[in-house]
Design a protein around this motif. Sequence first.
Motif, PDB file in Angstrom:
ATOM      1  N   HIS A  83       0.826  -1.215   0.000  1.00  0.00           N
ATOM      2  CA  HIS A  83       0.000   0.000   0.000  1.00  0.00           C
ATOM      3  C   HIS A  83       0.856   1.259   0.000  1.00  0.00           C
ATOM      4  CE1 HIS A  83      -3.904  -1.862   0.330  1.00  0.00           C
ATOM      5  NE2 HIS A  83      -3.484  -2.612   1.320  1.00  0.00           N
ATOM      6  N   THR A  84       2.178   1.115   0.140  1.00  0.00           N
ATOM      7  CA  THR A  84       3.033   2.294   0.095  1.00  0.00           C
ATOM      8  C   THR A  84       3.324   2.720  -1.336  1.00  0.00           C
ATOM      9  OG1 THR A  84       5.076   0.983   0.148  1.00  0.00           O
ATOM     10  CG2 THR A  84       4.126   1.626   2.269  1.00  0.00           C
ATOM     11  N   GLU A  85       3.064   1.837  -2.302  1.00  0.00           N
ATOM     12  CA  GLU A  85       3.264   2.202  -3.701  1.00  0.00           C
ATOM     13  C   GLU A  85       2.209   3.218  -4.110  1.00  0.00           C
ATOM     14  OE1 GLU A  85       3.077  -1.380  -5.919  1.00  0.00           O
ATOM     15  OE2 GLU A  85       4.661  -2.357  -4.769  1.00  0.00           O
ATOM     16  N   GLU A  86       2.624   4.200  -4.898  1.00  0.00           N
ATOM     17  CA  GLU A  86       1.727   5.304  -5.260  1.00  0.00           C
ATOM     18  C   GLU A  86       0.430   4.810  -5.883  1.00  0.00           C
ATOM     19  OE1 GLU A  86       1.782   9.502  -7.801  1.00  0.00           O
ATOM     20  OE2 GLU A  86       3.560   8.219  -7.726  1.00  0.00           O
ATOM     21  N   LYS A  87       0.525   3.787  -6.756  1.00  0.00           N
ATOM     22  CA  LYS A  87      -0.662   3.313  -7.459  1.00  0.00           C
ATOM     23  C   LYS A  87      -1.598   2.537  -6.538  1.00  0.00           C
ATOM     24  CE  LYS A  87       1.411   3.019 -12.066  1.00  0.00           C
ATOM     25  NZ  LYS A  87       1.760   2.123 -13.193  1.00  0.00           N
ATOM     26  N   GLN A 134      -1.843   3.127  -2.980  1.00  0.00           N
ATOM     27  CA  GLN A 134      -2.188   3.810  -1.749  1.00  0.00           C
ATOM     28  C   GLN A 134      -3.699   4.007  -1.631  1.00  0.00           C
ATOM     29  OE1 GLN A 134       0.059   7.439  -1.673  1.00  0.00           O
ATOM     30  NE2 GLN A 134       1.975   6.428  -1.111  1.00  0.00           N
ATOM     31  N   PHE A 135      -4.363   4.093  -2.773  1.00  0.00           N
ATOM     32  CA  PHE A 135      -5.809   4.350  -2.781  1.00  0.00           C
ATOM     33  C   PHE A 135      -6.555   3.187  -3.422  1.00  0.00           C
ATOM     34  CE2 PHE A 135      -3.488   8.361  -2.994  1.00  0.00           C
ATOM     35  CZ  PHE A 135      -3.977   9.011  -1.879  1.00  0.00           C
ATOM     36  N   TYR A 182       2.950   9.760   8.676  1.00  0.00           N
ATOM     37  CA  TYR A 182       2.673   9.027   7.447  1.00  0.00           C
ATOM     38  C   TYR A 182       1.730   9.794   6.520  1.00  0.00           C
ATOM     39  CZ  TYR A 182       5.077   4.872   9.101  1.00  0.00           C
ATOM     40  OH  TYR A 182       6.047   3.986   9.519  1.00  0.00           O
ATOM     41  N   GLY A 183       1.579  11.085   6.752  1.00  0.00           N
ATOM     42  CA  GLY A 183       0.762  11.902   5.863  1.00  0.00           C
ATOM     43  C   GLY A 183      -0.698  11.532   5.877  1.00  0.00           C
ATOM     44  N   CYS A 184      -1.162  10.951   6.985  1.00  0.00           N
ATOM     45  CA  CYS A 184      -2.557  10.542   7.147  1.00  0.00           C
ATOM     46  C   CYS A 184      -2.959   9.460   6.136  1.00  0.00           C
ATOM     47  CB  CYS A 184      -3.493  11.752   7.038  1.00  0.00           C
ATOM     48  SG  CYS A 184      -4.965  11.645   8.094  1.00  0.00           S
ATOM     49  N   LYS A 185      -1.976   8.721   5.619  1.00  0.00           N
ATOM     50  CA  LYS A 185      -2.236   7.593   4.715  1.00  0.00           C
ATOM     51  C   LYS A 185      -2.279   6.335   5.572  1.00  0.00           C
ATOM     52  CE  LYS A 185       0.087   9.969   0.929  1.00  0.00           C
ATOM     53  NZ  LYS A 185       1.289  10.007   0.056  1.00  0.00           N
ATOM     54  N   LEU A 186      -3.477   5.952   5.986  1.00  0.00           N
ATOM     55  CA  LEU A 186      -3.615   4.963   7.041  1.00  0.00           C
ATOM     56  C   LEU A 186      -3.158   3.575   6.626  1.00  0.00           C
ATOM     57  CD1 LEU A 186      -6.989   6.048   8.687  1.00  0.00           C
ATOM     58  CD2 LEU A 186      -4.658   6.710   9.269  1.00  0.00           C
ATOM     59  N   TYR A 187      -3.552   3.113   5.450  1.00  0.00           N
ATOM     60  CA  TYR A 187      -3.200   1.743   5.081  1.00  0.00           C
ATOM     61  C   TYR A 187      -1.699   1.591   4.851  1.00  0.00           C
ATOM     62  CZ  TYR A 187      -8.139   0.462   4.761  1.00  0.00           C
ATOM     63  OH  TYR A 187      -9.465   0.199   5.064  1.00  0.00           O
ATOM     64  N   SER A 188      -1.052   2.638   4.353  1.00  0.00           N
ATOM     65  CA  SER A 188       0.405   2.614   4.251  1.00  0.00           C
ATOM     66  C   SER A 188       1.026   2.531   5.643  1.00  0.00           C
ATOM     67  CB  SER A 188       0.904   3.867   3.534  1.00  0.00           C
ATOM     68  OG  SER A 188       0.464   3.912   2.198  1.00  0.00           O
ATOM     69  N   TYR A 191       3.024  -1.373  11.445  1.00  0.00           N
ATOM     70  CA  TYR A 191       2.412  -2.427  12.251  1.00  0.00           C
ATOM     71  C   TYR A 191       2.368  -3.783  11.547  1.00  0.00           C
ATOM     72  CZ  TYR A 191       1.060   1.463  15.184  1.00  0.00           C
ATOM     73  OH  TYR A 191       1.089   2.575  15.991  1.00  0.00           O
ATOM     74  N   SER A 192       2.904  -3.856  10.345  1.00  0.00           N
ATOM     75  CA  SER A 192       2.904  -5.107   9.566  1.00  0.00           C
ATOM     76  C   SER A 192       1.490  -5.660   9.403  1.00  0.00           C
ATOM     77  CB  SER A 192       3.811  -6.155  10.230  1.00  0.00           C
ATOM     78  OG  SER A 192       5.151  -5.698  10.283  1.00  0.00           O
ATOM     79  N   VAL A 193       0.522  -4.782   9.258  1.00  0.00           N
ATOM     80  CA  VAL A 193      -0.875  -5.163   9.029  1.00  0.00           C
ATOM     81  C   VAL A 193      -1.233  -4.773   7.600  1.00  0.00           C
ATOM     82  CG1 VAL A 193      -3.280  -4.769   9.672  1.00  0.00           C
ATOM     83  CG2 VAL A 193      -1.522  -4.912  11.449  1.00  0.00           C
TER      84      VAL A 193
END
Length: 244
Positions: free
Chosen positions: A79-83, A85-86, A166-172, A178-180
């Motif tokens: 989820h940290t990849e730009e494509k 993240q959303f 983390y810029g409010c990017k929760l899943y990243s 948290y390795s979730v």
Amino acid sequence: MSNSNPAPAFRPLYQQIKTLITQSLISGEWRPGEAIPSETELAARFNVSQGTVRKAINELADENLLIRQQGKGTFVASHTEEKRQFHFLRISPDQGERVYPKGELLSCKRTKADAATARLLEIPAGATLVTITRLMRVGAEPVCWEEIRLPAAIFKGLNAAKINQYGCKLYSMFESAYSVRILQVAEQIKAVAAEPAVATLLGVTPGTPLLRIERVAYTFGDKPVEWRRTMCNTKSFHYMNKIV
């Protein structure tokens, strides 16, 4: 005399290999964004054919756990990849190119799980939650207000400073800190009237129609790790989904 014990369920070999690869993902042997071993290496490791490994990897790629990159190999989805993240964000503008909103943290506090939240997250009633509220904007325009409830036992030490880090990017953040990994979500969608507090934040009058999306997000093993309520102003936006 008949045997009352049921016969063991047959599982194709590629599904057994898929389970073994998934276990390695869960254990963190291959981290998000990293390449996994080649099909040849995995075939040797599991003592199966390369075709069996390929079929297992294809299913994991279809489930968005792995990503194939032509000429480079197969990588653990992140989820940290730009494509990505959303990946689970389905709000899109009515006109023009898709623009992803940015999150603005409003609050982060400890609360107690009510019976309904506890049931959805499969935790005891009264268990401690981390409850987050945030506003999602496209440019300066507020589009969504969200309330997110997380089991504090899983997200230890989570606070406003870390969310902003983390810029409010929760899943990243879930993945990196948290390795979730969020693998799938279940949503209920309904049109509702804007309540005064949310209406103020979204810049609309109370009673304006909004789209309410209630979500439970799951990680490995179908374990629920997040409950979320999103209130969307769809005046210039719509909910977009693809069903395959």
